[in-house]
Design an enzyme around this catalytic site. Structure first.
Site, PDB file in Angstrom:
ATOM      1  N   GLY A 119      81.876  -3.275-118.712  1.00  0.00           N
ATOM      2  CA  GLY A 119      82.810  -4.157-119.398  1.00  0.00           C
ATOM      3  C   GLY A 119      83.912  -4.687-118.505  1.00  0.00           C
ATOM      4  O   GLY A 119      84.447  -5.772-118.744  1.00  0.00           O
ATOM      5  N   GLU A 177      73.616   0.419-115.433  1.00  0.00           N
ATOM      6  CA  GLU A 177      73.175   0.647-116.817  1.00  0.00           C
ATOM      7  C   GLU A 177      71.728   1.093-116.955  1.00  0.00           C
ATOM      8  O   GLU A 177      71.372   1.723-117.958  1.00  0.00           O
ATOM      9  CB  GLU A 177      73.395  -0.633-117.642  1.00  0.00           C
ATOM     10  CG  GLU A 177      74.849  -0.941-117.941  1.00  0.00           C
ATOM     11  CD  GLU A 177      75.528  -1.763-116.853  1.00  0.00           C
ATOM     12  OE1 GLU A 177      76.645  -2.243-117.103  1.00  0.00           O
ATOM     13  OE2 GLU A 177      74.955  -1.924-115.755  1.00  0.00           O
TER      14      GLU A 177
END
Length: 390
Positions: free
Chosen positions: A150, A173
């Protein structure tokens, strides 16, 4: 609330560092990240000619929460309409991190309980990322310290991104059953050669000037000079894009840190371009095996630890994103996010890294061959009235 920051950072440490001490320090954030910071989790100030956003959760590496995302979005929209606000600056408090991610354990728990957060968080986060990309005022992100997940989303889409010797960029990720989102499908395939595919699939970390050399940052400035840089930006009487670029360019030119040091991946770019130009993950693995160099074998070892599902959807995300607009990428990534919420690997990644902390996720399927093209296709299907259209 335990955060996306902590998942990504713990995973990142487990695969890239051997120090158990560092891992334990990060894990301490997990049990304390619900506490509020003095002055609020995000500070929104008008200073000089600028609107200044300060991510103010230094104990938790400035991890984003849903209320922070909402506050930042609303304030950017207000400043866009304010004739007195000439530019927007975003930075992180504490000197350790710019922003290392958003909420993930809470999202996993919400998904298992079929709560609204899984839909709202990704929708609002991507909407904020898009607002930054289309911002009518110059947007300057001071990415001093850890910048992941983010944190990448609230910086990389801005017009100016300033890295320092303390910058640490990664998109790891695929190791937690997700994919490099927040517009990764747009900016990663647009990096030089196949660098973005390499970064997105392996989670490789870039540090310091290499964040600039890779094209993630637009400028590089000594960390200690950031307060002076900010003062000079705030003092601009006419904060046009040209004048901001001139100020940033002056500080960039003055910085000598690692100026003569080559890009860490420079000697490997031919291998990266050759191995990661394949159309399938299986072919990438085959290319790395055939190359056989220490670098290739190291990346092979890393990839073999990742979620097979994440690897396959990530490669397709980047391949398709290369020819999509940013808004189309966010629509695609929202579909992927919602599919990941309903499948095993994301929750297993959270379990292995955050809950049981055994660092041994049991992926399903465990083998790339078991993840068929038809199953990959399902991740990219439209969501009908639930699609994110920007």
């Amino acid at each position: 609330m335990i955060t996306h920051m902590t998942v990504l950072t713990v995973f990142f440490l487990c695969f890239r560092f051997s120090s158990s001490k560092r891992t334990s320090i990060i894990l301490q954030h997990l049990s304390t990240s619900g506490r509020a910071e003095a002055g609020g989790a995000v500070l929104l100030d008008r200073k000089g000619c600028a609107g200044v956003i300060t991510l103010n959760r230094p104990k938790f590496l400035n991890a984003l929460t849903l209320p922070m995302v909402q506050q930042i979005y609303q304030q950017i929209k207000k400043w866009e309409q304010d004739p007195e606000t000439g530019l927007i600056i975003i930075k992180g408090a504490g000197g350790k991190a710019f922003c290392a991610g958003g909420d993930i354990r809470a999202i996993s728990e919400a998904a298992k309980a079929k709560q609204e957060l899984t839909r709202v968080f990704f929708r609002e986060e991507y909407t904020l990322n898009n607002a930054i990309a289309s911002c009518q005022k110059p947007y300057v992100a001071l990415i001093d310290g850890i910048t992941m997940g983010g944190g990448v989303g609230v910086s990389v889409h801005g017009q100016f991104r300033v890295a320092t010797e303390k910058s640490l960029f990664a998109m790891p990720e695929t190791g937690i059953g997700l994919f490099p989102d927040v517009g990764g499908g747009y900016f990663l395939p647009r990096l030089q050669g196949k660098l973005g595919y390499f970064l997105g699939l392996t989670g490789f970390r870039l540090k310091g000037r290499d964040v600039y050399r890779a094209g993630i940052a637009t400028h590089f400035v000594d960390s200690g000079k950031l307060p002076m840089l900010e003062e000079d930006l705030l003092a601009l009487k006419s904060p046009s894009k040209e004048n901001i670029a001139k100020v940033l360019g002056t500080y960039h030119t003055e910085s000598k840190i690692d100026q003569d040091k080559p890009f860490i991946l420079e000697e490997h770019m031919d291998k990266i371009n050759r191995c990661f130009s394949a159309n399938t993950v299986e072919e990438i693995i085959e290319n790395l095996q055939q190359d056989g160099s220490p670098f290739a074998l190291e990346q092979l070892q890393v990839i073999n630890k990742m979620s097979p599902t994440s690897l396959k959807i990530t490669l397709r995300q980047l391949t398709e994103g290369a020819s999509k607009t940013l808004q189309e990428v966010f629509t695609m990534e929202y579909r992927l996010s919602q599919m990941c919420m309903g499948h095993h690997d994301f929750h297993e990644g959270v379990r292995a890294v955050l809950i049981d902390k055994d660092q041994s996720p049991r992926w399903k399927p465990a083998d790339l061959k078991e993840m068929t093209d038809e199953e990959v296709d399902n991740y990219f299907k439209p969501l009908g009235s639930s699609d994110l259209i920007l």
